[in-house]
Motif scaffolding. Structure first.
Motif, PDB file in Angstrom:
ATOM      1  N   HIS A 180       0.855  -1.184   0.000  1.00 18.79           N
ATOM      2  CA  HIS A 180       0.000   0.000   0.000  1.00 18.79           C
ATOM      3  C   HIS A 180       0.889   1.232   0.000  1.00 18.79           C
ATOM      4  O   HIS A 180       1.146   1.828   1.040  1.00 18.79           O
ATOM      5  N   PRO A 181       1.373   1.623  -1.182  1.00 16.75           N
ATOM      6  CA  PRO A 181       2.306   2.749  -1.239  1.00 16.75           C
ATOM      7  C   PRO A 181       1.614   4.065  -0.896  1.00 16.75           C
ATOM      8  O   PRO A 181       0.416   4.217  -1.065  1.00 16.75           O
ATOM      9  N   ASP A 182       2.403   4.992  -0.387  1.00 16.01           N
ATOM     10  CA  ASP A 182       1.900   6.332  -0.117  1.00 16.01           C
ATOM     11  C   ASP A 182       1.664   7.063  -1.424  1.00 16.01           C
ATOM     12  O   ASP A 182       2.286   6.761  -2.436  1.00 16.01           O
ATOM     13  N   VAL A 183       0.789   8.041  -1.382  1.00 16.90           N
ATOM     14  CA  VAL A 183       0.490   8.828  -2.571  1.00 16.90           C
ATOM     15  C   VAL A 183       1.626   9.822  -2.778  1.00 16.90           C
ATOM     16  O   VAL A 183       1.977  10.558  -1.851  1.00 16.90           O
ATOM     17  N   PRO A 184       2.233   9.858  -3.966  1.00 21.89           N
ATOM     18  CA  PRO A 184       3.287  10.847  -4.226  1.00 21.89           C
ATOM     19  C   PRO A 184       2.730  12.269  -4.122  1.00 21.89           C
ATOM     20  O   PRO A 184       1.520  12.482  -4.178  1.00 21.89           O
ATOM     21  N   GLN A 185       3.599  13.237  -3.994  1.00 20.13           N
ATOM     22  CA  GLN A 185       3.173  14.625  -3.889  1.00 20.13           C
ATOM     23  C   GLN A 185       2.567  15.141  -5.189  1.00 20.13           C
ATOM     24  O   GLN A 185       1.546  15.823  -5.168  1.00 20.13           O
ATOM     25  N   THR A 186       3.203  14.858  -6.307  1.00 19.89           N
ATOM     26  CA  THR A 186       2.734  15.341  -7.612  1.00 19.89           C
ATOM     27  C   THR A 186       3.048  14.310  -8.679  1.00 19.89           C
ATOM     28  O   THR A 186       3.714  13.316  -8.417  1.00 19.89           O
ATOM     29  N   GLY A 187       2.572  14.595  -9.884  1.00 24.32           N
ATOM     30  CA  GLY A 187       2.920  13.760 -11.022  1.00 24.32           C
ATOM     31  C   GLY A 187       1.844  12.754 -11.385  1.00 24.32           C
ATOM     32  O   GLY A 187       0.648  13.039 -11.272  1.00 24.32           O
ATOM     33  N   PHE A 188       2.302  11.592 -11.802  1.00 26.58           N
ATOM     34  CA  PHE A 188       1.417  10.540 -12.288  1.00 26.58           C
ATOM     35  C   PHE A 188       1.747   9.226 -11.612  1.00 26.58           C
ATOM     36  O   PHE A 188       2.872   9.016 -11.165  1.00 26.58           O
TER      37      PHE A 188
END
Length: 80
Positions: free
Chosen positions: A4-12
């Motif tokens: 369950h990876p964390d959501v990146p700050q920006t991007g895709f």
């Protein structure tokens, strides 16, 4: 790799990332997209799509606003 990876700050993020984050199959992911549960991915090439991080963040914010267990409810509506 985290299940369950964390959501990146920006991007895709990739469809694989989305499937792992929500523990869903490919068919469930596209069923959710067709039902407007998940945002539509962006086509970035002839055979490649990605989800905008901002769209994923908004999706998760909507889930938490509606009900704390909404993600569990969505997962129980899986096809596979």
């Amino acid at each position: 790799m985290s299940h369950h990876p964390d959501v990146p700050q920006t991007g895709f993020v990739t469809p694989l990332w989305v499937k792992r984050r929500y523990s869903i199959s490919n068919s469930t992911m596209y069923a959710w997209i067709s039902r407007n549960y998940l945002p539509r991915p962006c086509r970035i090439g002839p055979r490649a799509v990605r989800f905008r991080v901002q769209d994923i963040r908004e999706f998760e914010a909507r889930l938490s606003m509606h009900h704390e267990g909404s993600l569990n409810a969505l997962q129980s509506s899986r096809f596979v």
